[in-house]
Scaffold this motif. Structure first.
Motif: not given
Length: 257
Positions: A131-133, A241-245
């Protein structure tokens, strides 16, 4: 549109690679994530050098390796010890080659790259990593697509002149919908709540992209490197991704499994 095709192909290949590494083994995925973090840290240090910042990159990589090894042996809660160790080294080098500004960027880049990427390892259930990706890369794809087709009003021109308000809005909406659909097929509960989580994560994905754009503009470079076709560097592809994770990780913990 030709660049969009290149970006799409590159994105699909990268997505396939990380999913394959995750499916084969969580250990292989850990190695893959560390390599991505390693390359990202190198790219970021080069960008900072254009801004007159110079810090011990080799030391940062060693600390990053130590941190990932601790995660591998399920010692992630010793992060505080690692941070104290890091501070001790900073104090030791302050009087020599590096100044306070350099070491401030040293800490910032370590958190920005290694800590944020490590979340992909700290989440134990694979479906949330997917889901992160999905949230990150679908936001990037839809924002770029709709921005190219419908974009008229600039989002924040002084930071990223190619991003539009229309791209940001449609990117958020379609990314949230597509990620929710994936969540449904992955058997995630509370989909109504998760839809709003994905709205938030999509917004943060674009904030992550803007932060990376701000760094590049400050460093007066177009891309972090030229490794990836249509994207530039590893960090150009993984910046969102660095902010979504962290967002997905927080709600993963709050909403339970």
């Amino acid at each position: 549109m030709n660049n969009f095709i290149k970006r799409t192909i590159t994105g699909i290949l990268l997505l396939a690679a990380v999913i394959l590494s995750l499916k084969i083994s969580t250990h292989i995925h850990l190695v893959a994530v560390f390599i991505i973090a390693l390359l990202s840290s190198i790219e970021l240090s080069f960008a900072f050098k254009h801004m007159g910042v110079n810090y011990p990159l080799k030391l940062q990589i060693i600390l990053g390796l130590v941190y990932f090894i601790m995660i591998y042996f399920k010692k992630e809660y010793f992060l505080l010890l690692l941070f104290v160790f890091q501070l001790a080294i900073i104090i030791a080098v302050l009087g020599h080659k590096y100044d306070l500004k350099d070491m401030s960027f040293f800490i910032l880049s370590f958190i920005y790259v290694f800590i944020n990427f490590s979340i992909l390892i700290l989440i134990k259930e694979k479906k949330y990593i997917y889901l992160i990706y999905m949230s990150s890369w679908s936001t990037d794809t839809f924002a770029y697509l709709f921005g190219s087709l419908l974009g008229k009003r600039k989002l924040i021109e002084r930071i990223s002149p190619n991003k539009s308000v229309e791209g940001a809005i449609f990117g958020t909406i379609f990314s949230s919908l597509s990620t929710t659909i994936l969540a449904y097929f992955l058997g995630i509960n509370n989909l109504f709540i998760w839809f709003f989580v994905f709205l938030i994560s999509s917004i943060f994905a674009q904030l992550g992209d803007l932060v990376a754009s701000y760094i590049k503009r400050s460093a007066k470079i177009k891309d972090f490197s030229h490794i990836l076709l249509g994207h530039g560097g590893i960090l150009d592809r993984f910046d969102s991704i660095l902010f979504v994770a962290p967002i997905i990780f927080i709600f993963y913990k709050l909403l339970g499994r």
